[in-house]
Design a protein around this motif. Structure first.
Motif, mmCIF file in Angstrom:
data_model
loop_
_atom_site.group_PDB
_atom_site.id
_atom_site.type_symbol
_atom_site.label_atom_id
_atom_site.label_comp_id
_atom_site.label_asym_id
_atom_site.label_seq_id
_atom_site.Cartn_x
_atom_site.Cartn_y
_atom_site.Cartn_z
ATOM 1 N N ASP A 140 0.829 -1.078 0.117
ATOM 2 C CA ASP A 140 -0.074 0.007 0.065
ATOM 3 C C ASP A 140 1.062 1.183 -0.121
ATOM 4 O O ASP A 140 2.032 1.264 0.293
ATOM 5 C CB ASP A 140 -1.011 0.022 1.266
ATOM 6 C CG ASP A 140 -1.943 -1.020 1.308
ATOM 7 O OD1 ASP A 140 -2.159 -1.596 0.246
ATOM 8 O OD2 ASP A 140 -2.773 -0.955 2.320
ATOM 9 N N ASN A 141 0.105 2.258 -0.287
ATOM 10 C CA ASN A 141 0.908 3.446 0.022
ATOM 11 C C ASN A 141 -0.218 4.625 0.008
ATOM 12 O O ASN A 141 -1.557 4.280 -0.352
ATOM 13 C CB ASN A 141 1.888 4.060 -1.167
ATOM 14 C CG ASN A 141 2.919 4.769 -0.501
ATOM 15 O OD1 ASN A 141 2.892 5.488 0.377
ATOM 16 N ND2 ASN A 141 4.204 4.594 -0.949
ATOM 17 N N GLY A 142 0.101 6.135 0.270
ATOM 18 C CA GLY A 142 -1.116 6.911 0.339
ATOM 19 C C GLY A 142 -0.406 8.177 0.404
ATOM 20 O O GLY A 142 1.015 8.269 0.309
ATOM 21 N N ILE A 143 -1.118 9.460 0.533
ATOM 22 C CA ILE A 143 -0.449 10.719 0.463
ATOM 23 C C ILE A 143 -1.265 11.544 1.233
ATOM 24 O O ILE A 143 -2.692 11.320 1.380
ATOM 25 C CB ILE A 143 -0.724 11.181 -1.234
ATOM 26 C CG1 ILE A 143 0.214 12.477 -1.245
ATOM 27 C CG2 ILE A 143 -1.989 11.218 -1.606
ATOM 28 C CD1 ILE A 143 0.729 12.954 -2.558
ATOM 29 N N LYS A 144 -0.791 12.410 2.109
ATOM 30 C CA LYS A 144 -1.432 13.554 3.087
ATOM 31 C C LYS A 144 -0.905 14.716 2.486
ATOM 32 O O LYS A 144 0.471 15.018 2.125
ATOM 33 C CB LYS A 144 -0.593 13.080 4.410
ATOM 34 C CG LYS A 144 -1.050 11.652 4.962
ATOM 35 C CD LYS A 144 -0.599 11.488 6.439
ATOM 36 C CE LYS A 144 -1.065 10.140 6.865
ATOM 37 N NZ LYS A 144 -0.298 9.757 8.254
ATOM 38 N N MET A 145 -1.766 15.540 2.907
ATOM 39 C CA MET A 145 -1.456 17.208 2.651
ATOM 40 C C MET A 145 -1.225 17.884 3.951
ATOM 41 O O MET A 145 -2.246 17.605 4.712
ATOM 42 C CB MET A 145 -2.415 18.040 1.704
ATOM 43 C CG MET A 145 -2.040 17.634 0.199
ATOM 44 S SD MET A 145 -3.127 18.678 -0.903
ATOM 45 C CE MET A 145 -2.914 20.272 -0.156
ATOM 46 N N VAL A 146 -0.604 18.830 3.994
ATOM 47 C CA VAL A 146 -0.301 19.397 5.211
ATOM 48 C C VAL A 146 -0.470 21.020 5.138
ATOM 49 O O VAL A 146 -0.028 21.706 4.329
ATOM 50 C CB VAL A 146 1.070 19.415 5.881
ATOM 51 C CG1 VAL A 146 1.136 20.019 7.374
ATOM 52 C CG2 VAL A 146 0.985 17.639 6.096
ATOM 53 N N ASP A 147 -1.367 21.735 5.872
ATOM 54 C CA ASP A 147 -1.444 23.345 5.836
ATOM 55 C C ASP A 147 -0.139 23.851 6.415
ATOM 56 O O ASP A 147 0.574 23.181 6.927
ATOM 57 C CB ASP A 147 -2.572 23.551 6.371
ATOM 58 C CG ASP A 147 -3.791 23.811 5.531
ATOM 59 O OD1 ASP A 147 -3.619 23.298 4.121
ATOM 60 O OD2 ASP A 147 -4.937 24.054 5.924
#
Length: 503
Positions: free
Chosen positions: A42-49
């Motif tokens: 698996d993998n994924g992606i996160k966004m940060v403000d």
């Protein structure tokens, strides 16, 4: 999801990151490629403000729209988004980016960069980082007062705050801690950087540190394995009443544990960590003249005994939110000092700006009071203010146990967890199950909540709730009661009621 299916998704997230930066007048936003405790494929992606917090919730729908737009639909979808939000495309974009140690990371990193480059965004690529480091760096790019915007700056801030507390109490003895790094990125960050900075204060032993072997990631080890299985990870051979810890793959979760004198495994999970921090901070503040409130935030998955301990023994205000760190984090900001942890070990302590100012400006002729206030101030630097951080949280646990002179067993004995169980049931349509009251009560299917309550109220300290999974066509069933045998009985009856209602 499977990394092999994420190329287009992360490309669109790159586009969104550039647009988010432009929308915020060129402030730097963060992107982290990781799947945390998930298996290696698996993998994924996160966004940060810019503040280091998770992406503003209102923008989640835009991410979904872009990811689900076909290749031919994407240009118009982007154009509509730019128009809807009145984004000035002439404003430069800035994106801070990193990845964990998965073998799919480099390719997905490049796809994300390609998306950012659609709008000529400036990219600061930090390579291999823990997720909390990426959150920290994103904040630093926008707020230089928060810290130096380099990986070394992160380690120096953490180490300096630990050493400051250590020296305040005149400690000279080293503490030893063994960390199961889940064969993820947290291991080398300890061994290659932090261990040398804290060589005089802590003796680190890191096991399951094969981060260059992708198939080993989270396999029979890591925070999720330990929490879910209630057992030791591979390669940990414990000595009695000695503290151990497990990170997850991207080091944003930590759980602790020990083995007691008769060889029983004892878990010190997120609930135990939250109450340890709350007790120390409450007792410390009580010895000062400062007017600062502490609050604890939990989800419905928190053990009932931990809730009773915080509200009845410590007399602290308590909030309960829906599952998910974004909900906990938001609620914790309502307190001067907000402590939030999910039972899985993901959490942190948030200090309001006003609280930081009070602690910074505090002056007293009393040396002991000054020491206590400085301790609280240094803890705000040690514990990551932007997101749950396994490294910062664990260091806080180690130093607080030293200050309070608590063994793992003494910490554990503050309260006894109620026996509990968590299970899931596959259903054809999880959308049938809707909830209210921070996911503790079902609204639909009609009548099911009453049946569940009729089951668990028959047993001493019985409690159960059912909620739809956020990631699969299943519902999760949580049960707790005074006796382990009663937990099994409640689980059986509740699952039967859920299956009948889902037909």
């Amino acid at each position: 999801m499977l990394a092999s299916r994420l190329d287009y998704v992360v490309y669109t997230v790159g586009i969104l990151a550039a647009l988010r930066s432009k929308y915020l007048n060129g402030a730097s936003v963060g992107v982290m490629i990781t799947a945390s405790h998930n298996p290696p494929p698996d993998n994924g992606i996160k966004m940060v403000d810019p503040t280091g917090d998770m992406l503003e919730q209102s923008w989640e729908k835009y991410a979904t729209e872009l990811a689900n737009a076909s290749h031919t639909e994407l240009p118009q979808t982007v154009a509509d988004l730019v128009k809807t939000l009145s984004i000035d495309l002439s404003i430069p974009a800035s994106v801070v980016i990193a990845r964990d140690s998965r073998d799919s990371g480099p390719a997905l990193l490049q796809s994300t960069k390609d998306g950012i480059s659609v709008f000529s965004g400036e990219i600061a690529d930090f390579g291999l980082l823990t997720t909390p480091q990426l959150h920290y760096l994103t904040r630093c790019f926008n707020d230089k007062a928060f810290g130096t915007p380099t990986e070394q700056g992160y380690f120096e801030k953490v180490a300096a705050s630990y050493q400051a507390i250590y020296q305040l109490y005149g400690f000279t003895s080293k503490r030893a801690i063994t960390i199961d790094a889940a064969n993820g990125i947290g291991g080398p960050k300890i061994t290659d950087s932090l261990a040398s900075l804290l060589a005089n204060e802590i003796e680190f032993t890191v096991v399951n540190n094969e981060f260059t072997t992708p198939e080993a990631l989270n396999f029979s080890c890591g925070a999720d394995f330990v929490k879910t299985g209630q057992k030791l990870p591979a390669n940990v051979q414990p000595s009695p009443n000695t503290l151990y810890a497990s990170f997850d793959g991207d080091a944003d979760r930590v759980v602790c544990y020990y083995v007691n004198g008769i060889g029983q495994f004892r878990l010190l999970d997120g609930d135990k960590i939250a109450t340890l921090l709350a007790k120390f901070m409450q007792e410390t503040l009580a010895q000062t003249s400062l007017d600062i409130t502490i609050g604890v935030v939990q989800t419905a998955y928190a053990n009932g005994s931990s809730t009773d301990y915080a509200t009845q023994k410590l007399s602290l205000p308590m909030a309960c939110t829906a599952t998910g760190v974004k909900h906990l984090h938001h609620a914790a900001k309502e307190f001067d000092i907000g402590i939030y942890f999910e039972a899985n070990g993901h959490g942190t302590v948030l200090y309001s700006p006003e609280t930081i100012e009070k602690l910074t400006l505090f002056a007293s002729q009393n040396a002991e009071e000054t020491k206590l206030v400085l301790t609280l101030l240094h803890l705000s630097d040690l514990i990551n203010q932007t997101v749950g951080d396994a490294i910062g949280d664990l260091l806080a646990i180690v130093i607080l146990c030293q200050i309070m002179d608590k063994s793992p067993e003494q910490w554990d004995n503050e309260y006894t967890d109620l026996p509990n169980a968590l299970d899931k049931l596959l259903v054809s349509d999880r959308s049938l199950f809707t909830t209210t009251d921070a996911e503790r009560k079902l609204v639909t299917p009609a009548g099911l909540q009453g049946k569940i309550e009729a089951v668990y109220t028959k047993y001493p300290r019985g409690r159960s709730f059912v909620r739809a999974s956020g990631t699969e066509d299943a519902v999760r069933v949580y049960v707790e009661a005074e006796k382990a045998g009663d937990v099994a009985s409640i689980m059986e009856e509740v699952k039967k009621a859920v299956l009948e209602a889902s037909k």
